[in-house]
Design a protein around this motif. Sequence first.
Motif, mmCIF file in Angstrom:
data_model
loop_
_atom_site.group_PDB
_atom_site.id
_atom_site.type_symbol
_atom_site.label_atom_id
_atom_site.label_comp_id
_atom_site.label_asym_id
_atom_site.label_seq_id
_atom_site.Cartn_x
_atom_site.Cartn_y
_atom_site.Cartn_z
ATOM 1 N N UNK A 154 0.824 -1.153 0.081
ATOM 2 C CA UNK A 154 -0.005 -0.022 -0.184
ATOM 3 C C UNK A 154 0.853 1.314 0.102
ATOM 4 N N UNK A 155 1.695 1.337 0.908
ATOM 5 C CA UNK A 155 2.737 2.765 1.102
ATOM 6 C C UNK A 155 3.240 2.921 -0.347
ATOM 7 N N UNK A 156 3.963 1.738 -1.035
ATOM 8 C CA UNK A 156 4.571 1.916 -2.348
ATOM 9 C C UNK A 156 3.631 2.327 -3.259
ATOM 10 N N UNK A 157 2.284 1.893 -3.347
ATOM 11 C CA UNK A 157 1.298 2.177 -4.461
ATOM 12 C C UNK A 157 0.992 3.784 -4.165
ATOM 13 N N UNK A 158 0.788 4.124 -2.808
ATOM 14 C CA UNK A 158 0.669 5.698 -2.620
ATOM 15 C C UNK A 158 1.682 6.533 -3.100
ATOM 16 N N UNK A 159 2.878 6.236 -3.049
ATOM 17 C CA UNK A 159 3.894 6.864 -3.470
ATOM 18 C C UNK A 159 3.914 6.993 -4.985
ATOM 19 N N UNK A 160 3.646 5.845 -5.564
ATOM 20 C CA UNK A 160 3.760 5.886 -7.069
ATOM 21 C C UNK A 160 2.502 6.711 -7.486
ATOM 22 N N UNK A 161 1.536 6.756 -6.927
ATOM 23 C CA UNK A 161 0.348 7.409 -7.518
ATOM 24 C C UNK A 161 0.329 9.164 -7.248
ATOM 25 N N UNK A 162 1.386 9.394 -6.414
ATOM 26 C CA UNK A 162 1.505 10.989 -6.365
ATOM 27 C C UNK A 162 1.901 11.506 -7.586
ATOM 28 N N UNK A 163 1.085 12.671 -7.808
ATOM 29 C CA UNK A 163 1.143 13.297 -9.160
ATOM 30 C C UNK A 163 2.392 14.417 -8.800
ATOM 31 N N UNK A 164 3.061 14.847 -10.024
ATOM 32 C CA UNK A 164 4.028 15.800 -10.232
ATOM 33 C C UNK A 164 3.830 16.453 -11.253
ATOM 34 N N UNK A 165 4.087 17.667 -11.406
ATOM 35 C CA UNK A 165 4.101 18.491 -12.550
ATOM 36 C C UNK A 165 5.395 18.519 -13.462
ATOM 37 N N UNK A 166 6.466 18.506 -12.589
ATOM 38 C CA UNK A 166 7.932 18.809 -13.262
ATOM 39 C C UNK A 166 8.147 17.933 -14.496
ATOM 40 N N UNK A 167 8.055 16.455 -14.531
ATOM 41 C CA UNK A 167 8.515 15.448 -15.557
ATOM 42 C C UNK A 167 7.547 15.873 -16.726
#
Length: 483
Positions: free
Chosen positions: A41-54
Amino acid sequence: MAANIAAPRSLGDYSLVGPYSRVAVEEGLADARWYLSPVPKEQMRALLERRDGPAIRDTLIWFGLLIGFAAAGIALWGTLWAVFPFLLYAVIYGSSSDSRWHEAGHGAAFKTDWMNNALYEIASFMVMRESVVWRWSHARHHSDTIIVGRDAEIALQRPLSLGKLIGKFFAWPGAYFYFKGLLRHVAGRMSPEERTFIPESEFGKVYTRARIYLLIYLAVIVTAIATRSIIPLLLIGLPNFYGSWLMVTYGLTQHAGLLENVLDHRLNTRTVYMNPINRYLYWNMGYHIEHHMFPMVPYHNLPKLHALVKGDMPPPYNGLRAAYREIIPTLRQVLRDPNYYLVRPLPASARPSDAPHQAEVISSDAAPDAQGWVEALDLARLVPGDSVRFDHRGKTYAIYRSAVGQLFASDGLCTHGKTHLADGLLQGACIECPKHNGRFELRDGSVRRPPPRIPLKTYPVREKAGKVFLNVSTAEVSDEPVA
Ligand code: FES
């Protein structure tokens, strides 16, 4: 072969209003629960996080390439050298617009919504897809991937025609259907098939977009006539006919020749490793099984997701060439026998297709008190920004704790499909569904972003002495078992 593979059918009827549409529903293949590889779960939460930069970086490079090749072609106009920049421009315009359309359409490319929407509208026009129509058809594609009679985006339909297959590399017959649909929408009409996946409330938007598209095409033609130059058409419109071959080359790797009517993306989708140039042009969509299983993971996080789940998947292809070493003979076989399907066995390390989704579930059968309150879990198990699935007496709920510590609770399943919202991304007081990134406001359950149209039922929730209590007095329990 995995145990739950439904019998393939390839009778040449892929209509969304034909007999197989009904059969798909009867067989439980419509809006079904799909196999999901386990991801902590923790890893999925981190993967789902959005960023504008890339995506900002990649989009600036992309526009830079478009402008640079166009400028070079215009500067070299009148010489044979102009052919090269215009050909490169066409590939960026007609092929890599597909992956920009795709990722921005999922709302996962950027963190900022208007950036996703702006890129989506631009790329939709470039790739000859009406933006509203395709937003809904793609939601259906993700609900019912390669389910005959349900999926509006099955690229290779059986029986296969070699002429149509070759034509795809030159936007044919896609352009014919695109302009036919565009003119229908300009006239304010929808086809019976479109009515199966586009809600009526969206029809007005479809017609408006179609009229804008038509005005753009007319403006380009008028400019070409007025300037007595073909250059405007080489910049807008014509590139699709000689620049979309790379999109088709990438796209055929996704599902071509694999099984129809299965509920496991590992059996109907491919993951292909690609070199950095292809990864950039295709925005990592070579990780296509991963994308289909977890469509809300942004493209720039797909390699990390792949590293977590690859043991549960068929081995990826080592490059486009390796993929086509399998695809070409498969398609030859399909041309001879429309009932031929390539079955990719799952590795010994993989879970079977019917293995249940391994999510954290807290369950209780305790009777609620007189006011309907039931103890759900220790507050310490729900860290800020987290959500958890809570099953109580045959019904599933989701309990959320926002980053600032506010508690919310709702029905556990999205109102658009049978997707557990506790697996979604909590942003402030909004939960984003992990399937098609529909969003709900948790204060009142209202829909913040389609495709859901039905509000989410919310419940009172409170904390007392380190415990979280949920009020289930207004819950409606259905007969359907929780899965
Ligand atoms: S299942 Fe489609 S948005 Fe939730």
